[in-house]
Design a protein around this motif. Structure first.
Motif, PDB file in Angstrom:
ATOM      1  N   ARG A  53     129.896  72.430  29.326  1.00  0.00           N
ATOM      2  CA  ARG A  53     131.156  71.772  29.640  1.00  0.00           C
ATOM      3  C   ARG A  53     131.755  72.304  30.928  1.00  0.00           C
ATOM      4  O   ARG A  53     132.311  71.562  31.719  1.00  0.00           O
ATOM      5  CB  ARG A  53     132.152  71.951  28.474  1.00  0.00           C
ATOM      6  CG  ARG A  53     131.881  71.108  27.277  1.00  0.00           C
ATOM      7  CD  ARG A  53     131.672  69.650  27.630  1.00  0.00           C
ATOM      8  NE  ARG A  53     132.812  69.089  28.354  1.00  0.00           N
ATOM      9  CZ  ARG A  53     132.717  68.282  29.389  1.00  0.00           C
ATOM     10  NH1 ARG A  53     131.539  67.928  29.853  1.00  0.00           N
ATOM     11  NH2 ARG A  53     133.788  67.821  29.987  1.00  0.00           N
ATOM     12  N   PHE A  54     131.629  73.616  31.139  1.00  0.00           N
ATOM     13  CA  PHE A  54     132.210  74.220  32.323  1.00  0.00           C
ATOM     14  C   PHE A  54     131.514  73.707  33.585  1.00  0.00           C
ATOM     15  O   PHE A  54     132.148  73.346  34.575  1.00  0.00           O
ATOM     16  CB  PHE A  54     132.132  75.746  32.187  1.00  0.00           C
ATOM     17  CG  PHE A  54     131.825  76.469  33.446  1.00  0.00           C
ATOM     18  CD1 PHE A  54     132.836  76.742  34.356  1.00  0.00           C
ATOM     19  CD2 PHE A  54     130.540  76.874  33.734  1.00  0.00           C
ATOM     20  CE1 PHE A  54     132.552  77.399  35.522  1.00  0.00           C
ATOM     21  CE2 PHE A  54     130.256  77.525  34.899  1.00  0.00           C
ATOM     22  CZ  PHE A  54     131.257  77.794  35.802  1.00  0.00           C
ATOM     23  N   MET A  55     130.182  73.564  33.515  1.00  0.00           N
ATOM     24  CA  MET A  55     129.464  73.062  34.685  1.00  0.00           C
ATOM     25  C   MET A  55     129.801  71.596  34.932  1.00  0.00           C
ATOM     26  O   MET A  55     129.944  71.174  36.074  1.00  0.00           O
ATOM     27  CB  MET A  55     127.969  73.251  34.508  1.00  0.00           C
ATOM     28  CG  MET A  55     127.618  74.727  34.440  1.00  0.00           C
ATOM     29  SD  MET A  55     126.029  75.154  35.128  1.00  0.00           S
ATOM     30  CE  MET A  55     124.928  74.243  34.140  1.00  0.00           C
ATOM     31  N   ASP A  56     129.941  70.847  33.848  1.00  0.00           N
ATOM     32  CA  ASP A  56     130.302  69.430  33.993  1.00  0.00           C
ATOM     33  C   ASP A  56     131.677  69.287  34.630  1.00  0.00           C
ATOM     34  O   ASP A  56     131.887  68.460  35.522  1.00  0.00           O
ATOM     35  CB  ASP A  56     130.307  68.735  32.622  1.00  0.00           C
ATOM     36  CG  ASP A  56     128.896  68.449  32.140  1.00  0.00           C
ATOM     37  OD1 ASP A  56     127.970  68.673  32.943  1.00  0.00           O
ATOM     38  OD2 ASP A  56     128.733  68.017  30.994  1.00  0.00           O
ATOM     39  N   ASN A  57     132.644  70.084  34.165  1.00  0.00           N
ATOM     40  CA  ASN A  57     134.007  69.997  34.692  1.00  0.00           C
ATOM     41  C   ASN A  57     134.058  70.321  36.181  1.00  0.00           C
ATOM     42  O   ASN A  57     134.901  69.818  36.912  1.00  0.00           O
ATOM     43  CB  ASN A  57     134.943  70.958  33.947  1.00  0.00           C
ATOM     44  CG  ASN A  57     135.395  70.379  32.618  1.00  0.00           C
ATOM     45  OD1 ASN A  57     135.569  71.072  31.653  1.00  0.00           O
ATOM     46  ND2 ASN A  57     135.569  69.063  32.576  1.00  0.00           N
TER      47      ASN A  57
ATOM     48  N   VAL B 134     143.039  75.200  36.021  1.00  0.00           N
ATOM     49  CA  VAL B 134     143.929  74.665  34.978  1.00  0.00           C
ATOM     50  C   VAL B 134     143.219  73.566  34.191  1.00  0.00           C
ATOM     51  O   VAL B 134     143.196  73.561  32.960  1.00  0.00           O
ATOM     52  CB  VAL B 134     145.230  74.097  35.625  1.00  0.00           C
ATOM     53  CG1 VAL B 134     146.033  73.309  34.585  1.00  0.00           C
ATOM     54  CG2 VAL B 134     146.060  75.223  36.209  1.00  0.00           C
ATOM     55  N   TYR B 135     142.583  72.660  34.964  1.00  0.00           N
ATOM     56  CA  TYR B 135     141.905  71.515  34.343  1.00  0.00           C
ATOM     57  C   TYR B 135     140.766  71.963  33.435  1.00  0.00           C
ATOM     58  O   TYR B 135     140.703  71.610  32.255  1.00  0.00           O
ATOM     59  CB  TYR B 135     141.375  70.600  35.460  1.00  0.00           C
ATOM     60  CG  TYR B 135     140.475  69.476  35.008  1.00  0.00           C
ATOM     61  CD1 TYR B 135     140.970  68.440  34.209  1.00  0.00           C
ATOM     62  CD2 TYR B 135     139.140  69.433  35.395  1.00  0.00           C
ATOM     63  CE1 TYR B 135     140.141  67.402  33.807  1.00  0.00           C
ATOM     64  CE2 TYR B 135     138.308  68.397  34.999  1.00  0.00           C
ATOM     65  CZ  TYR B 135     138.820  67.386  34.200  1.00  0.00           C
ATOM     66  OH  TYR B 135     137.997  66.363  33.813  1.00  0.00           O
ATOM     67  N   SER B 136     139.865  72.813  33.959  1.00  0.00           N
ATOM     68  CA  SER B 136     138.691  73.137  33.133  1.00  0.00           C
ATOM     69  C   SER B 136     139.035  74.076  31.988  1.00  0.00           C
ATOM     70  O   SER B 136     138.463  73.947  30.904  1.00  0.00           O
ATOM     71  CB  SER B 136     137.524  73.668  33.963  1.00  0.00           C
ATOM     72  OG  SER B 136     137.972  74.492  34.979  1.00  0.00           O
ATOM     73  N   VAL B 137     139.973  74.996  32.201  1.00  0.00           N
ATOM     74  CA  VAL B 137     140.331  75.887  31.090  1.00  0.00           C
ATOM     75  C   VAL B 137     141.033  75.101  29.977  1.00  0.00           C
ATOM     76  O   VAL B 137     140.722  75.283  28.793  1.00  0.00           O
ATOM     77  CB  VAL B 137     141.200  77.067  31.588  1.00  0.00           C
ATOM     78  CG1 VAL B 137     141.785  77.847  30.414  1.00  0.00           C
ATOM     79  CG2 VAL B 137     140.376  78.003  32.457  1.00  0.00           C
ATOM     80  N   SER B 138     141.943  74.191  30.336  1.00  0.00           N
ATOM     81  CA  SER B 138     142.603  73.373  29.299  1.00  0.00           C
ATOM     82  C   SER B 138     141.567  72.555  28.537  1.00  0.00           C
ATOM     83  O   SER B 138     141.596  72.481  27.303  1.00  0.00           O
ATOM     84  CB  SER B 138     143.614  72.394  29.907  1.00  0.00           C
ATOM     85  OG  SER B 138     144.281  72.977  30.964  1.00  0.00           O
ATOM     86  N   CYS B 139     140.664  71.918  29.297  1.00  0.00           N
ATOM     87  CA  CYS B 139     139.622  71.092  28.654  1.00  0.00           C
ATOM     88  C   CYS B 139     138.802  71.949  27.697  1.00  0.00           C
ATOM     89  O   CYS B 139     138.535  71.566  26.558  1.00  0.00           O
ATOM     90  CB  CYS B 139     138.692  70.482  29.695  1.00  0.00           C
ATOM     91  SG  CYS B 139     139.450  69.132  30.586  1.00  0.00           S
ATOM     92  N   MET B 140     138.413  73.132  28.162  1.00  0.00           N
ATOM     93  CA  MET B 140     137.550  74.000  27.378  1.00  0.00           C
ATOM     94  C   MET B 140     138.223  74.414  26.068  1.00  0.00           C
ATOM     95  O   MET B 140     137.625  74.330  24.996  1.00  0.00           O
ATOM     96  CB  MET B 140     137.245  75.250  28.198  1.00  0.00           C
ATOM     97  CG  MET B 140     135.993  75.926  27.789  1.00  0.00           C
ATOM     98  SD  MET B 140     134.642  75.140  28.603  1.00  0.00           S
ATOM     99  CE  MET B 140     134.882  75.785  30.245  1.00  0.00           C
ATOM    100  N   ILE B 141     139.480  74.870  26.180  1.00  0.00           N
ATOM    101  CA  ILE B 141     140.184  75.348  24.983  1.00  0.00           C
ATOM    102  C   ILE B 141     140.341  74.201  23.979  1.00  0.00           C
ATOM    103  O   ILE B 141     140.020  74.346  22.795  1.00  0.00           O
ATOM    104  CB  ILE B 141     141.561  75.928  25.368  1.00  0.00           C
ATOM    105  CG1 ILE B 141     141.362  77.237  26.149  1.00  0.00           C
ATOM    106  CG2 ILE B 141     142.418  76.185  24.124  1.00  0.00           C
ATOM    107  CD1 ILE B 141     142.631  77.795  26.740  1.00  0.00           C
ATOM    108  N   LEU B 142     140.792  73.041  24.482  1.00  0.00           N
ATOM    109  CA  LEU B 142     140.996  71.892  23.594  1.00  0.00           C
ATOM    110  C   LEU B 142     139.683  71.443  22.958  1.00  0.00           C
ATOM    111  O   LEU B 142     139.607  71.203  21.754  1.00  0.00           O
ATOM    112  CB  LEU B 142     141.592  70.726  24.380  1.00  0.00           C
ATOM    113  CG  LEU B 142     143.116  70.713  24.506  1.00  0.00           C
ATOM    114  CD1 LEU B 142     143.549  69.578  25.429  1.00  0.00           C
ATOM    115  CD2 LEU B 142     143.740  70.517  23.129  1.00  0.00           C
ATOM    116  N   GLN B 143     138.651  71.341  23.804  1.00  0.00           N
ATOM    117  CA  GLN B 143     137.393  70.780  23.298  1.00  0.00           C
ATOM    118  C   GLN B 143     136.692  71.726  22.333  1.00  0.00           C
ATOM    119  O   GLN B 143     136.181  71.299  21.305  1.00  0.00           O
ATOM    120  CB  GLN B 143     136.468  70.430  24.476  1.00  0.00           C
ATOM    121  CG  GLN B 143     136.981  69.226  25.231  1.00  0.00           C
ATOM    122  CD  GLN B 143     136.252  68.997  26.537  1.00  0.00           C
ATOM    123  OE1 GLN B 143     135.132  69.424  26.707  1.00  0.00           O
ATOM    124  NE2 GLN B 143     136.907  68.312  27.455  1.00  0.00           N
TER     125      GLN B 143
END
Lengths: 312, 364
Positions: free
Chosen positions: A238-242, A92-101
């Motif tokens: 970003r995905f690896m960072d998250n 949830v966290y990384s997908v939300s971050c990814m879409i927003l960013q």
């Protein structure tokens, strides 16, 4: 007097059976050896040590030996509700971050590209990225604070937030940490996409306009396909960072309230360094590592797909 | 069939003018070449016609209809770009079909048109390939194919064969000319290569520093250049220019042009051009208007020495130095001569070009 030499074209004979020997490559192996050894020591050794730990009950005392437990730590994972919930929250966290960013980063880059204020604004937008994540966590921790936090005050004044604080409620804490990550890392996406936009071939855009396309069609048919490799790099980073960076989350919520932000890396931190259950922690870490590597490889393989190879 | 009229057009980049007060027209079905060196404003002109560049001042009309404000997609033009500008992620067939798809044409009609254009350009077997798998010549054909499937009002070509090798370029010149005549579509073709312009165009517009120098048929441009600049730009090998003097010999109508030892008696046809002109002027002589000989066959021949000999296979260029100047002459392949050997040169006085020394204008 100049002399002219006339010869017939020489028809090549069969290729010679013996070719001149090429200089030995072994030399380079010797030159590389120190670097390879160093890499093995700092990268491969910990990896195998991680696997070793995940198969043992690791003792904290130097006098007690580690106890071999086989795959028991891994078996335990399947029935650990916190572990499974950690995965769900991480997704949830990384997908939300990814879409927003990616969405915001792309939009910002499109607005900034070739604008008069591009250079000064990019410099301003880059500032969050230069901050250490733990400091960003601290800054936002105060901005979100239920007593004197500015955002808290604004949202409560507008009636959006009732009595609770942003990080204090299980329904808003996840949003809180996603916002901080987005604030800090959207500039990176913007920067990468801006670089990509400079590489979009102008002549293709013009040819497409002459072919009869408007601005929107131009974007989807020419700009976006040319940006795919750049977006892919951004998403990969970003995905690896998250999956790895939890500094800000630890500072903001520490996984709470009521474990509502306890993404897998935070849970891993808790198991290994709060409870010092190193064997079990190693098992969690190994699964996280495997998933990270697999997703990373899938993304990297997308680079080599022929449809993404733009350059002639 | 569309008539294109460009009237009093300016293009400014900031305060720098790229095109200055340009006016010309291209009749319907005509093949017009815009010729000039790089930076002369020819590409800016083409891009204004395409709608890719804002028209700073003036007006462009297609069949009397003002198009200044129309975006490229509404002008019904097709353009072939210098570096082809093919879409790398689309197949050749899709590249060619793109414009038709964007216009919402039915798939069956698109296929017919693409196949017909592909057959015309002999690229039918390439339709499923991607641009990166094609050679330069093939890419260039696809770019042309993309333009002709549309049957647009006007074709715009921006140095479309500039990147091909010399042999293929020669071949494509003929093909393009043939294609344009068959389609009979109004065509504006920008190039810096005078050979392309001379060999393909119905008319040529020569530009320099944003200003139209001359517009006319290839023969006009070559035989009657409007000024010294056009004369120097068109023609290979280039025209010889000499500072000369007009003097009267004997009677008032007996004129002679003198440059050092070189003397040319003017024919009757040229005499009227020099009415009132005496003293300094510029003399232009094309290399093929000069004849050379090892021994002086007559009194009109000027003595000199061979400065350099350049055999080109088919013919030979001889650079002759004489007292007061040096000229390049074109002669037969059988010419034999050593450097510094004596030689005689004469000028065909009917092929002289005379220019005003002060402003470079041709004296006609």
């Amino acid at each position: 007097m100049l002399q002219t030499l006339t010869t017939d074209f020489r028809t090549p004979r069969a290729a010679p059976s013996a070719l001149n020997t090429a200089p030995s490559q072994r030399y380079y192996v010797y030159l590389l050896a120190p670097a390879i050894l160093l890499l093995a020591a700092i990268s491969l050794y910990p990896f195998f040590w991680l696997i070793y730990m995940s198969l043992h009950q690791v003792s904290m005392s130097p006098n007690q030996p580690d106890v071999w437990v086989g795959l028991a730590n891994y078996a335990k994972l399947l029935s650990d509700k916190r572990y499974l919930e950690g995965w769900r929250l991480l997704v949830v966290y990384s997908v939300s971050c990814m879409i927003l960013q990616v969405g915001l980063g792309l939009l910002l880059a499109l607005v900034l590209n070739n604008s008069r204020w591009e250079k000064p604004l990019v410099t301003v937008f880059l500032m969050p990225m230069m901050m250490a994540p733990v400091i960003a966590g601290l800054v936002w921790f105060y901005l979100y604070n239920g007593t004197f936090g500015w955002y808290n005050w604004v949202l409560q004044s507008l009636g959006i937030l009732s009595g609770t604080s942003i990080l204090g409620s299980t329904s808003t804490a996840m949003i809180g940490i996603v916002v901080v990550d987005t604030w800090q890392w959207t500039p990176l996406i913007t920067l990468i996409v801006l670089a990509g936009l400079k590489r979009v071939p102008q002549d293709q855009l013009e040819a497409h306009m002459v072919d009869g396309a408007g601005a929107v069609r131009n974007f989807f048919a020419i700009v976006l396909p040319n940006l795919y490799p750049f977006l892919l790099i951004a998403v990969l980073l970003r995905f690896m960072d998250n999956f790895r960076f939890i500094d800000a989350i630890l500072r903001l919520t520490g996984g709470g309230p009521a474990n509502s932000t306890k993404v897998l890396p935070v849970y891993l931190f808790e198991v290994s360094f709060t409870n010092f259950n190193l064997g079990y922690g190693a098992a969690i870490a190994f699964t996280l590592l495997v998933v990270t590597i697999v997703i990373g490889m899938v993304l990297v393989s997308a680079f080599t797909q022929p449809s993404l190879q733009q350059k002639h | 069939m569309t008539k294109v009229v460009v009237s009093e057009v300016w293009k400014m980049y900031g305060k720098v003018p790229a095109v200055r007060d340009l006016s010309f027209s291209c009749e319907s079905g005509e093949f017009l070449c815009v010729l000039g060196p790089s930076g002369c404003g020819k590409s800016s002109t083409l891009r204004m016609l395409a709608g890719l560049e804002h028209i700073s001042a003036g007006e462009i009309t297609f069949d009397g209809k003002r198009i200044n404000e129309l975006p490229p997609k509404d002008r019904d033009i097709a353009m072939v770009f210098e570096n082809y500008a093919l879409y790398p992620h689309k197949t050749v067939g899709d590249n060619m079909a793109n414009a038709l798809k964007l216009r919402g044409m039915p798939a069956a009609e698109i296929k017919t048109r693409v196949d017909r254009a592909a057959a015309m350009l002999q690229i039918g077997h390439l339709l499923d390939r991607r641009p990166m798998e094609l050679s330069g010549g093939q890419k260039q054909r696809v770019a042309i194919g993309r333009a002709i499937v549309r049957s647009p009002k006007v074709f715009l070509f921006d140095e479309p064969i500039g990147h091909l090798d010399a042999k293929l370029r020669g071949h494509m010149r003929g093909e393009l000319k043939r294609l344009q005549r068959e389609l009979a579509t109004t065509t504006i073709y920008v190039t810096h290569d005078q050979l392309e312009a001379l060999s393909m165009a119905d008319r040529i517009a020569v530009m320099n520093e944003g200003v139209l120098q001359q517009i006319g048929t290839p023969q006009d441009i070559y035989n009657h250049p409007a000024n010294e600049w056009v004369a120097s730009f068109v023609g290979e090998p280039p025209m010889n220019f000499l500072d000369a003097e007009v003097v009267t010999t004997g009677s008032e109508t007996d004129l002679e042009v003198r440059c050092g030892a070189l003397r040319v008696r003017l024919s009757d046809a040229h005499r009227h051009r020099l009415e009132g002109v005496r003293g300094g002027m510029r003399l232009g002589i094309r290399p093929e208007a000069l004849q050379v000989a090892g021994a002086a066959p007559g009194a009109d021949w000027t003595a000199g020495t061979i400065y350099a000999v350049e055999p080109l296979g088919g013919d030979t260029l001889v650079e002759v130095a004489f007292q007061g100047g040096r000229v390049l002459a074109k002669t037969g392949a059988d010419f034999r001569g050593e450097m510094d050997a004596p030689i005689f040169v004469t000028v065909d006085s009917t092929k002289l070009h005379l220019f005003d020394a002060s402003n470079g204008r041709a004296l006609t």
